[in-house]
Design a protein around this motif. Structure first.
Motif, PDB file in Angstrom:
ATOM      1  N   ASN A  65       0.846  -1.198   0.000  1.00  0.00           N
ATOM      2  CA  ASN A  65       0.000   0.000   0.000  1.00  0.00           C
ATOM      3  C   ASN A  65       0.874   1.238   0.000  1.00  0.00           C
ATOM      4  N   VAL A  66       0.301   2.341  -0.447  1.00  0.00           N
ATOM      5  CA  VAL A  66       1.001   3.625  -0.426  1.00  0.00           C
ATOM      6  C   VAL A  66      -0.007   4.705  -0.041  1.00  0.00           C
ATOM      7  N   ILE A  78      -0.125   1.111  -6.345  1.00  0.00           N
ATOM      8  CA  ILE A  78       1.020   0.271  -6.708  1.00  0.00           C
ATOM      9  C   ILE A  78       0.521  -0.840  -7.616  1.00  0.00           C
ATOM     10  N   PHE A  84       4.618   2.433  -9.237  1.00  0.00           N
ATOM     11  CA  PHE A  84       3.659   3.212  -8.449  1.00  0.00           C
ATOM     12  C   PHE A  84       3.501   4.593  -9.057  1.00  0.00           C
ATOM     13  N   ILE A  96       5.842  10.306   1.922  1.00  0.00           N
ATOM     14  CA  ILE A  96       5.074   9.224   1.316  1.00  0.00           C
ATOM     15  C   ILE A  96       5.372   7.965   2.117  1.00  0.00           C
ATOM     16  N   PHE A  98       4.902   3.796   2.521  1.00  0.00           N
ATOM     17  CA  PHE A  98       4.620   2.510   1.893  1.00  0.00           C
ATOM     18  C   PHE A  98       4.503   1.467   2.991  1.00  0.00           C
ATOM     19  N   THR A 131      13.519   4.191   2.947  1.00  0.00           N
ATOM     20  CA  THR A 131      13.641   3.735   1.569  1.00  0.00           C
ATOM     21  C   THR A 131      14.998   4.143   1.022  1.00  0.00           C
TER      22      THR A 131
END
Length: 194
Positions: A65-66, A78, A84, A96, A98, A131
């Protein structure tokens, strides 16, 4: 006076908005890219082939999910291949988030995103502590301009901890800002027949 303010709020149907709430921007940005893999920190299985890795990633991408906190008008998602896209993202500073199996929340911070920009991020690795990108050269911040070819500006944006120069591009070259990106093929054939 307080009674008039309360009646005004009721008449407008307005509830107080939470702190940090971001209304729909008139100059939104788009954020696109692809997830290369999800690092859960768990030891890898001893039985790994190209096929099992592809199946593992496809299942993880389907369950991922995002979202962006306090930005209710953002649309996107996504895809099964890890691509995405997020549209109508407010410019400026954005976090953001994820989530994927084994990674409850991996944050991708973006700072100083100019209005109407298109941000492309190639090859994200989602981790519990954030990330990282496997190919920083593919990360771009583009803005429309009255230029003939890509032109560097003095602006800089920060994407996933990297300082990225903002470039102006001809308006026509931003036609793809609403398109899903195409991740590079990661599967290599086991045998080549001639």
């Amino acid at each position: 006076m307080l009674l008039i303010a309360a009646l005004f709020l009721v008449a407008c149907g307005g509830e107080p908005r939470p702190a940090g709430y971001q209304a729909l921007s008139k100059e939104p940005i788009s954020v696109r890219g692809w997830i290369a893999d999800i690092d859960t920190g768990a030891p890898a299985s001893s039985f790994r082939t190209v096929e099992t890795e592809a199946a593992r990633r496809a299942a993880a991408f389907q369950a991922a999910n995002v979202w962006i906190d306090n930005a209710p008008y953002v649309s996107g998602g996504i895809a099964e291949n890890g691509a995405f896209i997020l549209l109508d993202v407010p410019p400026g500073n954005v976090r953001i988030a994820f989530s994927a199996p084994g990674v409850p929340e991996a944050i991708l911070p973006i700072e100083n995103a100019p209005p109407n920009s298109d941000i492309i991020i190639g090859g994200l690795i989602l981790k519990s502590d954030g990330t990282v990108t496997i190919d920083p050269k593919q990360t771009k911040v583009r803005i429309p301009g009255s230029v003939v070819r890509e032109t560097a500006t003095a602006q800089k944006a920060k994407v996933a901890g990297m300082i990225i120069p903002v470039v102006q591009v001809p308006i026509n070259s931003l036609q793809d800002r609403h398109d899903w990106p195409n991740p590079p093929a990661t599967l290599q054939p086991l045998a080549t027949v001639k």
